[in-house]
Design a protein around this motif. Structure first.
Motif, PDB file in Angstrom:
ATOM      1  N   ALA A 293      36.466 129.043 102.868  1.00 27.71           N
ATOM      2  CA  ALA A 293      36.981 129.878 101.774  1.00 27.71           C
ATOM      3  C   ALA A 293      37.130 131.331 102.192  1.00 27.71           C
ATOM      4  O   ALA A 293      37.459 132.184 101.365  1.00 27.71           O
ATOM      5  N   GLU A 294      36.913 131.609 103.464  1.00 29.08           N
ATOM      6  CA  GLU A 294      36.943 132.991 103.927  1.00 29.08           C
ATOM      7  C   GLU A 294      38.374 133.482 104.128  1.00 29.08           C
ATOM      8  O   GLU A 294      39.218 132.751 104.653  1.00 29.08           O
ATOM      9  N   PRO A 295      38.665 134.728 103.750  1.00 25.56           N
ATOM     10  CA  PRO A 295      39.981 135.303 104.058  1.00 25.56           C
ATOM     11  C   PRO A 295      40.177 135.394 105.567  1.00 25.56           C
ATOM     12  O   PRO A 295      39.217 135.503 106.325  1.00 25.56           O
ATOM     13  N   GLY A 296      41.419 135.335 105.991  1.00 28.77           N
ATOM     14  CA  GLY A 296      41.712 135.436 107.419  1.00 28.77           C
ATOM     15  C   GLY A 296      43.063 134.840 107.742  1.00 28.77           C
ATOM     16  O   GLY A 296      43.782 134.366 106.855  1.00 28.77           O
ATOM     17  N   ARG A 297      43.399 134.875 109.019  1.00 28.38           N
ATOM     18  CA  ARG A 297      44.696 134.340 109.476  1.00 28.38           C
ATOM     19  C   ARG A 297      44.472 133.419 110.664  1.00 28.38           C
ATOM     20  O   ARG A 297      43.610 133.662 111.511  1.00 28.38           O
ATOM     21  N   LEU A 298      45.289 132.378 110.726  1.00 33.81           N
ATOM     22  CA  LEU A 298      45.293 131.460 111.858  1.00 33.81           C
ATOM     23  C   LEU A 298      46.731 131.051 112.116  1.00 33.81           C
ATOM     24  O   LEU A 298      47.489 130.797 111.169  1.00 33.81           O
ATOM     25  N   THR A 299      47.111 130.989 113.389  1.00 28.68           N
ATOM     26  CA  THR A 299      48.473 130.591 113.745  1.00 28.68           C
ATOM     27  C   THR A 299      48.473 129.181 114.319  1.00 28.68           C
ATOM     28  O   THR A 299      47.658 128.861 115.205  1.00 28.68           O
ATOM     29  N   ALA A 300      49.358 128.336 113.821  1.00 23.85           N
ATOM     30  CA  ALA A 300      49.470 126.951 114.291  1.00 23.85           C
ATOM     31  C   ALA A 300      50.921 126.507 114.168  1.00 23.85           C
ATOM     32  O   ALA A 300      51.541 126.684 113.120  1.00 23.85           O
TER      33      ALA A 300
END
Length: 442
Positions: A293-300
Protein backbone atom coordinates in the motif's frame (compact mmCIF):
# COMPACT_ATOMS: atom_id res chain seq x y z
CA UNK A 1 -12.10 -41.16 -40.43
CA UNK A 2 -12.29 -39.64 -43.93
CA UNK A 3 -16.00 -38.83 -43.49
CA UNK A 4 -15.11 -36.69 -40.46
CA UNK A 5 -13.23 -34.34 -42.78
CA UNK A 6 -16.30 -33.67 -44.95
CA UNK A 7 -18.48 -33.44 -41.84
CA UNK A 8 -16.16 -30.79 -40.38
CA UNK A 9 -16.33 -28.79 -43.62
CA UNK A 10 -20.15 -28.96 -43.63
CA UNK A 11 -20.41 -27.99 -39.98
CA UNK A 12 -18.10 -25.05 -40.65
CA UNK A 13 -20.20 -23.78 -43.55
CA UNK A 14 -23.35 -24.03 -41.41
CA UNK A 15 -21.75 -21.72 -38.83
CA UNK A 16 -21.80 -18.71 -41.20
CA UNK A 17 -24.37 -16.05 -40.52
CA UNK A 18 -24.86 -15.57 -44.30
CA UNK A 19 -23.43 -17.05 -47.53
CA UNK A 20 -19.88 -15.84 -48.09
CA UNK A 21 -16.91 -15.97 -50.42
CA UNK A 22 -14.16 -17.91 -48.65
CA UNK A 23 -10.45 -17.61 -49.40
CA UNK A 24 -8.57 -20.83 -48.61
CA UNK A 25 -4.88 -20.47 -47.77
CA UNK A 26 -3.26 -23.45 -49.54
CA UNK A 27 0.44 -24.18 -49.07
CA UNK A 28 0.38 -27.52 -50.86
CA UNK A 29 0.68 -29.50 -47.62
CA UNK A 30 -1.83 -32.14 -46.63
CA UNK A 31 -3.82 -30.00 -44.19
CA UNK A 32 -4.54 -27.08 -46.53
CA UNK A 33 -5.14 -29.26 -49.60
CA UNK A 34 -7.52 -31.39 -47.56
CA UNK A 35 -9.34 -28.25 -46.45
CA UNK A 36 -9.71 -26.94 -49.99
CA UNK A 37 -10.92 -30.28 -51.32
CA UNK A 38 -13.34 -30.85 -48.41
CA UNK A 39 -14.90 -27.41 -48.77
CA UNK A 40 -15.19 -27.88 -52.55
CA UNK A 41 -16.93 -31.22 -51.99
CA UNK A 42 -19.26 -29.86 -49.30
CA UNK A 43 -20.36 -26.94 -51.48
CA UNK A 44 -21.95 -29.38 -53.87
CA UNK A 45 -24.97 -29.55 -51.54
CA UNK A 46 -27.92 -27.25 -52.27
CA UNK A 47 -28.02 -25.89 -48.70
CA UNK A 48 -24.80 -23.96 -49.35
CA UNK A 49 -26.08 -21.96 -52.28
CA UNK A 50 -24.48 -18.52 -52.41
CA UNK A 51 -21.10 -19.65 -51.09
CA UNK A 52 -18.01 -19.57 -53.29
CA UNK A 53 -14.32 -20.39 -52.90
CA UNK A 54 -11.05 -18.79 -53.91
CA UNK A 55 -7.53 -19.91 -53.03
CA UNK A 56 -4.17 -18.30 -52.39
CA UNK A 57 -0.68 -19.72 -52.02
CA UNK A 58 1.95 -17.61 -50.31
CA UNK A 59 5.39 -18.17 -51.81
CA UNK A 60 7.81 -17.13 -49.06
CA UNK A 61 10.71 -17.41 -51.53
CA UNK A 62 12.87 -19.06 -48.88
CA UNK A 63 13.62 -22.16 -50.98
CA UNK A 64 14.40 -22.55 -54.66
CA UNK A 65 11.54 -25.04 -55.05
CA UNK A 66 8.88 -22.74 -53.61
CA UNK A 67 7.91 -21.09 -56.91
CA UNK A 68 7.27 -24.41 -58.68
CA UNK A 69 5.37 -25.71 -55.63
CA UNK A 70 3.09 -22.67 -55.73
CA UNK A 71 2.47 -23.28 -59.42
CA UNK A 72 1.53 -26.89 -58.63
CA UNK A 73 -1.08 -25.66 -56.15
CA UNK A 74 -2.38 -23.24 -58.77
CA UNK A 75 -2.84 -26.19 -61.16
CA UNK A 76 -4.61 -28.24 -58.48
CA UNK A 77 -6.99 -25.34 -57.80
CA UNK A 78 -7.66 -24.93 -61.53
CA UNK A 79 -8.61 -28.62 -61.75
CA UNK A 80 -11.19 -27.97 -59.04
CA UNK A 81 -12.45 -24.87 -60.84
CA UNK A 82 -11.36 -22.57 -58.02
CA UNK A 83 -9.77 -19.15 -58.74
CA UNK A 84 -6.23 -19.07 -57.38
CA UNK A 85 -3.64 -16.38 -56.67
CA UNK A 86 0.07 -16.70 -55.87
CA UNK A 87 1.38 -14.08 -53.44
CA UNK A 88 5.19 -13.86 -53.31
CA UNK A 89 7.23 -12.45 -50.44
CA UNK A 90 9.55 -10.06 -52.23
CA UNK A 91 12.66 -8.35 -50.86
CA UNK A 92 15.24 -9.25 -48.26
CA UNK A 93 14.44 -11.69 -45.46
CA UNK A 94 15.50 -11.20 -41.82
CA UNK A 95 18.54 -13.11 -40.58
CA UNK A 96 16.80 -14.01 -37.30
CA UNK A 97 13.21 -14.68 -36.26
CA UNK A 98 12.41 -15.94 -39.74
CA UNK A 99 9.37 -18.01 -38.74
CA UNK A 100 7.68 -15.12 -36.94
CA UNK A 101 8.49 -12.75 -39.81
CA UNK A 102 7.16 -15.27 -42.34
CA UNK A 103 3.94 -15.65 -40.34
CA UNK A 104 3.38 -11.90 -40.26
CA UNK A 105 4.10 -11.53 -43.97
CA UNK A 106 1.88 -14.52 -44.81
CA UNK A 107 -1.18 -12.95 -43.18
CA UNK A 108 -0.42 -9.59 -44.77
CA UNK A 109 -0.28 -11.17 -48.23
CA UNK A 110 -3.37 -13.29 -47.59
CA UNK A 111 -5.33 -10.20 -46.53
CA UNK A 112 -4.29 -8.45 -49.74
CA UNK A 113 -5.32 -11.50 -51.77
CA UNK A 114 -8.69 -11.67 -50.00
CA UNK A 115 -9.36 -8.07 -50.92
CA UNK A 116 -8.31 -8.64 -54.54
CA UNK A 117 -10.45 -11.77 -54.86
CA UNK A 118 -13.49 -10.32 -53.07
CA UNK A 119 -13.35 -12.77 -50.16
CA UNK A 120 -15.20 -12.19 -46.88
CA UNK A 121 -12.81 -14.28 -44.78
CA UNK A 122 -9.68 -16.44 -44.91
CA UNK A 123 -9.55 -20.07 -43.81
CA UNK A 124 -6.45 -22.06 -42.87
CA UNK A 125 -5.85 -25.78 -42.40
CA UNK A 126 -4.54 -25.77 -38.82
CA UNK A 127 -5.27 -29.11 -37.16
CA UNK A 128 -5.58 -30.67 -33.72
CA UNK A 129 -1.91 -31.63 -34.01
CA UNK A 130 -0.99 -27.96 -34.52
CA UNK A 131 -3.20 -27.04 -31.58
CA UNK A 132 -1.51 -29.54 -29.32
CA UNK A 133 1.93 -28.16 -30.24
CA UNK A 134 0.79 -24.58 -29.70
CA UNK A 135 -0.60 -25.33 -26.24
CA UNK A 136 2.65 -27.07 -25.28
CA UNK A 137 4.78 -24.13 -26.43
CA UNK A 138 2.63 -21.46 -24.82
CA UNK A 139 2.45 -23.39 -21.58
CA UNK A 140 6.20 -22.94 -21.17
CA UNK A 141 6.08 -19.16 -21.20
CA UNK A 142 2.51 -17.92 -20.65
CA UNK A 143 2.46 -15.44 -17.75
CA UNK A 144 -1.31 -15.03 -17.80
CA UNK A 145 -2.11 -18.73 -17.47
CA UNK A 146 -4.16 -18.84 -20.68
CA UNK A 147 -1.85 -20.95 -22.83
CA UNK A 148 -4.23 -23.90 -22.53
CA UNK A 149 -6.65 -22.08 -24.82
CA UNK A 150 -4.28 -22.61 -27.75
CA UNK A 151 -5.21 -21.17 -31.12
CA UNK A 152 -8.62 -19.60 -31.49
CA UNK A 153 -10.97 -21.00 -34.11
CA UNK A 154 -11.30 -17.41 -35.35
CA UNK A 155 -8.79 -14.56 -35.44
CA UNK A 156 -9.18 -11.00 -36.71
CA UNK A 157 -6.16 -9.82 -38.67
CA UNK A 158 -5.27 -6.12 -38.80
CA UNK A 159 -8.85 -5.07 -37.94
CA UNK A 160 -9.47 -6.01 -41.59
CA UNK A 161 -10.48 -9.63 -42.09
CA UNK A 162 -11.28 -12.71 -40.05
CA UNK A 163 -9.09 -15.80 -40.34
CA UNK A 164 -10.99 -19.01 -39.53
CA UNK A 165 -9.63 -22.45 -38.61
CA UNK A 166 -12.33 -25.08 -39.19
CA UNK A 167 -10.09 -28.16 -38.74
CA UNK A 168 -8.82 -27.57 -35.19
CA UNK A 169 -10.65 -30.67 -33.93
CA UNK A 170 -9.31 -32.94 -36.71
CA UNK A 171 -6.10 -34.96 -36.61
CA UNK A 172 -3.66 -34.67 -39.48
CA UNK A 173 -3.78 -38.44 -39.98
CA UNK A 174 -7.52 -38.24 -40.74
CA UNK A 175 -6.99 -35.51 -43.33
CA UNK A 176 -4.26 -37.54 -45.03
CA UNK A 177 -6.53 -40.59 -45.11
CA UNK A 178 -9.18 -38.41 -46.75
CA UNK A 179 -6.69 -37.28 -49.45
CA UNK A 180 -5.31 -40.77 -50.01
CA UNK A 181 -8.84 -42.07 -50.51
CA UNK A 182 -9.20 -39.62 -53.40
CA UNK A 183 -5.77 -40.22 -54.86
CA UNK A 184 -4.52 -36.73 -53.97
CA UNK A 185 -0.90 -36.20 -52.91
CA UNK A 186 0.67 -33.33 -51.00
CA UNK A 187 3.96 -31.52 -50.47
CA UNK A 188 6.26 -31.88 -47.45
CA UNK A 189 7.93 -28.68 -46.27
CA UNK A 190 11.51 -29.53 -45.19
CA UNK A 191 11.36 -26.85 -42.49
CA UNK A 192 8.93 -29.14 -40.66
CA UNK A 193 11.88 -31.41 -39.91
CA UNK A 194 14.36 -28.68 -38.94
CA UNK A 195 15.13 -28.97 -35.18
CA UNK A 196 16.30 -25.34 -35.08
CA UNK A 197 12.63 -24.37 -34.85
CA UNK A 198 10.85 -24.68 -31.51
CA UNK A 199 7.69 -26.16 -33.00
CA UNK A 200 9.65 -28.99 -34.62
CA UNK A 201 11.31 -29.85 -31.31
CA UNK A 202 7.97 -29.79 -29.50
CA UNK A 203 6.42 -31.94 -32.24
CA UNK A 204 9.13 -34.55 -31.83
CA UNK A 205 8.66 -34.61 -28.05
CA UNK A 206 4.87 -34.94 -28.32
CA UNK A 207 5.24 -37.78 -30.84
CA UNK A 208 6.69 -39.95 -28.05
CA UNK A 209 3.94 -39.05 -25.59
CA UNK A 210 1.24 -41.56 -24.68
CA UNK A 211 -1.40 -38.83 -24.45
CA UNK A 212 -3.89 -38.91 -27.31
CA UNK A 213 -4.81 -35.37 -28.37
CA UNK A 214 -8.39 -34.29 -27.93
CA UNK A 215 -10.26 -31.01 -28.47
CA UNK A 216 -9.28 -28.41 -25.87
CA UNK A 217 -11.96 -26.76 -23.69
CA UNK A 218 -9.59 -23.84 -23.14
CA UNK A 219 -11.24 -21.57 -25.71
CA UNK A 220 -14.55 -21.44 -23.85
CA UNK A 221 -12.75 -20.88 -20.55
CA UNK A 222 -10.70 -18.07 -22.02
CA UNK A 223 -13.80 -16.46 -23.51
CA UNK A 224 -15.42 -16.51 -20.07
CA UNK A 225 -12.28 -14.92 -18.62
CA UNK A 226 -12.39 -12.31 -21.39
CA UNK A 227 -15.96 -11.39 -20.47
CA UNK A 228 -15.16 -11.02 -16.77
CA UNK A 229 -11.97 -9.06 -17.49
CA UNK A 230 -13.99 -6.73 -19.72
CA UNK A 231 -16.47 -6.08 -16.91
CA UNK A 232 -13.60 -5.28 -14.52
CA UNK A 233 -12.04 -2.91 -17.05
CA UNK A 234 -15.31 -1.06 -17.58
CA UNK A 235 -15.88 -0.75 -13.82
CA UNK A 236 -12.41 0.12 -12.53
CA UNK A 237 -10.16 1.65 -15.23
CA UNK A 238 -10.22 5.05 -16.90
CA UNK A 239 -7.85 6.12 -19.67
CA UNK A 240 -7.07 9.77 -20.36
CA UNK A 241 -6.04 10.96 -23.82
CA UNK A 242 -4.76 7.44 -24.67
CA UNK A 243 -1.76 8.26 -22.44
CA UNK A 244 -2.64 7.57 -18.79
CA UNK A 245 -4.67 4.84 -17.12
CA UNK A 246 -6.17 5.51 -13.69
CA UNK A 247 -7.34 2.88 -11.20
CA UNK A 248 -7.88 2.85 -7.45
CA UNK A 249 -4.88 1.52 -5.58
CA UNK A 250 -7.15 -0.85 -3.64
CA UNK A 251 -8.51 -2.45 -6.81
CA UNK A 252 -5.02 -2.59 -8.36
CA UNK A 253 -3.82 -4.56 -5.36
CA UNK A 254 -6.22 -7.41 -6.18
CA UNK A 255 -3.54 -8.77 -8.49
CA UNK A 256 -4.05 -12.38 -7.36
CA UNK A 257 -7.43 -12.42 -9.12
CA UNK A 258 -6.39 -13.90 -12.51
CA UNK A 259 -9.02 -12.01 -14.51
CA UNK A 260 -8.19 -8.67 -12.90
CA UNK A 261 -4.48 -9.34 -13.41
CA UNK A 262 -5.15 -10.09 -17.05
CA UNK A 263 -7.25 -6.94 -17.44
CA UNK A 264 -4.68 -4.64 -15.82
CA UNK A 265 -1.70 -6.18 -17.64
CA UNK A 266 -3.44 -5.96 -21.01
CA UNK A 267 -4.24 -2.28 -20.53
CA UNK A 268 -0.62 -1.72 -19.47
CA UNK A 269 0.58 -3.59 -22.54
CA UNK A 270 -1.49 -1.28 -24.76
CA UNK A 271 -0.08 1.80 -22.99
CA UNK A 272 3.43 0.48 -23.53
CA UNK A 273 2.89 -0.28 -27.22
CA UNK A 274 3.77 -3.94 -26.74
CA UNK A 275 2.22 -6.87 -28.57
CA UNK A 276 2.51 -9.33 -25.66
CA UNK A 277 2.00 -9.29 -21.91
CA UNK A 278 5.12 -9.06 -19.71
CA UNK A 279 7.12 -12.19 -18.93
CA UNK A 280 6.39 -14.20 -15.79
CA UNK A 281 9.35 -12.78 -13.80
CA UNK A 282 8.24 -9.21 -14.56
CA UNK A 283 4.68 -10.00 -13.51
CA UNK A 284 5.87 -11.46 -10.21
CA UNK A 285 7.95 -8.35 -9.48
CA UNK A 286 5.01 -6.10 -10.35
CA UNK A 287 2.60 -8.16 -8.25
CA UNK A 288 4.76 -7.60 -5.16
CA UNK A 289 4.63 -3.85 -5.72
CA UNK A 290 0.86 -3.80 -6.30
CA UNK A 291 0.08 -5.84 -3.17
CA UNK A 292 1.73 -3.23 -0.97
CA UNK A 293 0.00 0.00 0.00
CA UNK A 294 3.05 2.24 -0.04
CA UNK A 295 3.29 5.16 -2.50
CA UNK A 296 6.00 4.80 -5.11
CA UNK A 297 6.83 4.01 -8.72
CA UNK A 298 7.86 0.85 -10.52
CA UNK A 299 8.56 0.38 -14.23
CA UNK A 300 7.57 -2.86 -15.99
CA UNK A 301 7.14 -3.55 -19.69
CA UNK A 302 7.96 0.08 -20.66
CA UNK A 303 5.14 1.30 -18.37
CA UNK A 304 5.46 3.28 -15.14
CA UNK A 305 3.15 2.11 -12.34
CA UNK A 306 2.86 5.29 -10.24
CA UNK A 307 0.94 4.95 -6.96
CA UNK A 308 0.01 8.03 -4.97
CA UNK A 309 -2.85 9.04 -2.62
CA UNK A 310 -4.79 5.79 -3.06
CA UNK A 311 -4.69 5.92 -6.87
CA UNK A 312 -2.51 3.99 -9.31
CA UNK A 313 -1.55 5.72 -12.57
CA UNK A 314 -0.02 3.94 -15.56
CA UNK A 315 1.84 5.67 -18.39
CA UNK A 316 4.65 5.00 -20.87
CA UNK A 317 8.14 5.53 -19.46
CA UNK A 318 10.12 8.36 -21.09
CA UNK A 319 12.93 6.17 -22.43
CA UNK A 320 13.86 4.68 -25.80
CA UNK A 321 11.19 6.61 -27.66
CA UNK A 322 11.73 6.22 -31.42
CA UNK A 323 11.97 8.55 -34.38
CA UNK A 324 9.57 7.85 -37.23
CA UNK A 325 9.77 9.38 -40.72
CA UNK A 326 6.73 9.22 -43.00
CA UNK A 327 6.61 10.12 -46.67
CA UNK A 328 3.86 12.28 -48.22
CA UNK A 329 0.49 10.57 -47.83
CA UNK A 330 2.05 7.53 -46.11
CA UNK A 331 1.16 5.81 -42.85
CA UNK A 332 3.42 4.59 -40.05
CA UNK A 333 3.24 3.23 -36.50
CA UNK A 334 5.05 5.24 -33.83
CA UNK A 335 6.25 3.51 -30.65
CA UNK A 336 3.68 0.74 -31.16
CA UNK A 337 1.08 3.12 -29.67
CA UNK A 338 -0.09 5.48 -32.41
CA UNK A 339 -0.78 5.16 -36.13
CA UNK A 340 0.15 8.38 -37.93
CA UNK A 341 -0.99 9.19 -41.47
CA UNK A 342 0.49 12.14 -43.33
CA UNK A 343 -2.13 14.40 -44.88
CA UNK A 344 0.42 16.47 -46.76
CA UNK A 345 4.22 16.57 -46.97
CA UNK A 346 6.74 14.20 -45.38
CA UNK A 347 6.57 14.09 -41.58
CA UNK A 348 8.81 13.32 -38.64
CA UNK A 349 7.30 11.87 -35.46
CA UNK A 350 9.16 12.02 -32.15
CA UNK A 351 8.27 12.25 -28.50
CA UNK A 352 7.21 15.69 -27.29
CA UNK A 353 10.51 17.59 -26.73
CA UNK A 354 8.90 19.43 -23.81
CA UNK A 355 5.60 19.01 -22.00
CA UNK A 356 2.84 19.92 -24.42
CA UNK A 357 0.97 22.64 -22.58
CA UNK A 358 -2.44 21.94 -24.13
CA UNK A 359 -2.16 18.19 -23.65
CA UNK A 360 -0.82 18.56 -20.10
CA UNK A 361 -3.62 20.98 -19.23
CA UNK A 362 -6.23 18.51 -20.52
CA UNK A 363 -4.81 15.85 -18.22
CA UNK A 364 -4.76 18.23 -15.27
CA UNK A 365 -8.34 19.27 -16.02
CA UNK A 366 -9.27 15.58 -15.93
CA UNK A 367 -8.07 15.51 -12.33
CA UNK A 368 -4.61 14.00 -12.76
CA UNK A 369 -1.76 15.17 -10.50
CA UNK A 370 0.64 17.69 -12.05
CA UNK A 371 3.55 15.24 -11.96
CA UNK A 372 1.62 12.50 -13.75
CA UNK A 373 0.27 14.93 -16.36
CA UNK A 374 3.78 16.27 -17.01
CA UNK A 375 5.36 12.84 -17.41
CA UNK A 376 2.55 11.60 -19.67
CA UNK A 377 2.90 14.69 -21.87
CA UNK A 378 6.57 13.84 -22.40
CA UNK A 379 5.69 10.53 -24.08
CA UNK A 380 3.00 11.86 -26.42
CA UNK A 381 3.72 11.98 -30.18
CA UNK A 382 5.14 15.24 -31.51
CA UNK A 383 4.66 15.66 -35.27
CA UNK A 384 6.43 18.17 -37.50
CA UNK A 385 7.13 18.40 -41.21
CA UNK A 386 10.35 16.72 -42.29
CA UNK A 387 12.13 20.07 -42.60
CA UNK A 388 10.72 21.15 -39.22
CA UNK A 389 9.26 24.35 -40.67
CA UNK A 390 5.99 23.88 -38.78
CA UNK A 391 5.33 23.16 -35.13
CA UNK A 392 2.33 21.02 -35.97
CA UNK A 393 2.01 19.18 -39.27
CA UNK A 394 -1.12 18.00 -41.06
CA UNK A 395 -1.59 14.41 -39.91
CA UNK A 396 -4.20 11.95 -38.71
CA UNK A 397 -3.23 10.32 -35.41
CA UNK A 398 -5.06 7.26 -34.11
CA UNK A 399 -4.37 5.32 -30.94
CA UNK A 400 -3.26 1.75 -31.59
CA UNK A 401 -4.19 -1.19 -29.33
CA UNK A 402 -0.95 -3.12 -29.79
CA UNK A 403 -2.04 -6.47 -28.27
CA UNK A 404 -5.03 -6.79 -30.61
CA UNK A 405 -4.84 -4.51 -33.64
CA UNK A 406 -2.75 -7.03 -35.60
CA UNK A 407 -3.92 -10.38 -34.23
CA UNK A 408 -7.14 -10.60 -32.21
CA UNK A 409 -8.12 -14.14 -31.10
CA UNK A 410 -11.86 -14.57 -31.30
CA UNK A 411 -12.21 -15.64 -27.67
CA UNK A 412 -10.64 -12.32 -26.55
CA UNK A 413 -13.01 -10.11 -28.52
CA UNK A 414 -15.15 -9.00 -25.53
CA UNK A 415 -12.12 -7.77 -23.61
CA UNK A 416 -10.56 -6.24 -26.73
CA UNK A 417 -13.77 -4.26 -27.31
CA UNK A 418 -13.69 -2.97 -23.73
CA UNK A 419 -10.09 -1.80 -24.16
CA UNK A 420 -10.82 -0.23 -27.53
CA UNK A 421 -13.66 1.83 -26.04
CA UNK A 422 -11.41 2.76 -23.11
CA UNK A 423 -8.88 4.24 -25.57
CA UNK A 424 -11.52 5.98 -27.68
CA UNK A 425 -11.52 3.48 -30.53
CA UNK A 426 -14.35 1.72 -32.35
CA UNK A 427 -15.19 -1.83 -31.34
CA UNK A 428 -13.69 -4.62 -33.43
CA UNK A 429 -15.75 -6.10 -36.25
CA UNK A 430 -17.69 -9.27 -35.47
CA UNK A 431 -16.72 -12.52 -37.21
CA UNK A 432 -18.81 -13.88 -40.10
CA UNK A 433 -19.50 -17.10 -38.17
CA UNK A 434 -21.19 -18.01 -34.92
CA UNK A 435 -18.32 -18.51 -32.50
CA UNK A 436 -17.81 -19.39 -28.84
CA UNK A 437 -18.85 -15.88 -27.78
CA UNK A 438 -22.07 -16.15 -29.76
CA UNK A 439 -22.83 -19.44 -28.05
CA UNK A 440 -22.15 -17.92 -24.61
CA UNK A 441 -24.40 -14.94 -25.34
CA UNK A 442 -27.12 -17.24 -26.64
Amino acid sequence: MPDAVIDAARQFLRSFTKPSRVLVAVSGGSDSKGLLLALRSALGAAEYEGFSLAACTVDHALRTESASEAEAVASFSAELGIPHRIARWEGEKPATGIQAAARNKRYELLAEAAEALGADCIVTGHTLDDQRETIAMRGLRDAGGHGAAGMAASMLYGRRIWVLRPFLDLRRADIRSFLEGRGVGWLEDPSNANPEFERVRVRARLATSDNVPGPSPGGRQRAASSARSAALIEKHIRVHDALVAEVSSRQAGDIDDPDWRRALLTVATALGGRDHLPARATVERLAGFLRSAEPGRLTAGRVVFDRRSGVLYLYREARNLPLLEIGPGEKGVWDGRFTVTSKGPALTVTAAPAPGERRMQRLIDAGLPMGVAKRASLVAPHIVTADATLEEASAEVECRIAPYDTFLPGFDRIMADAIAVLFGRDRYRAPPVRDVLTEMEG
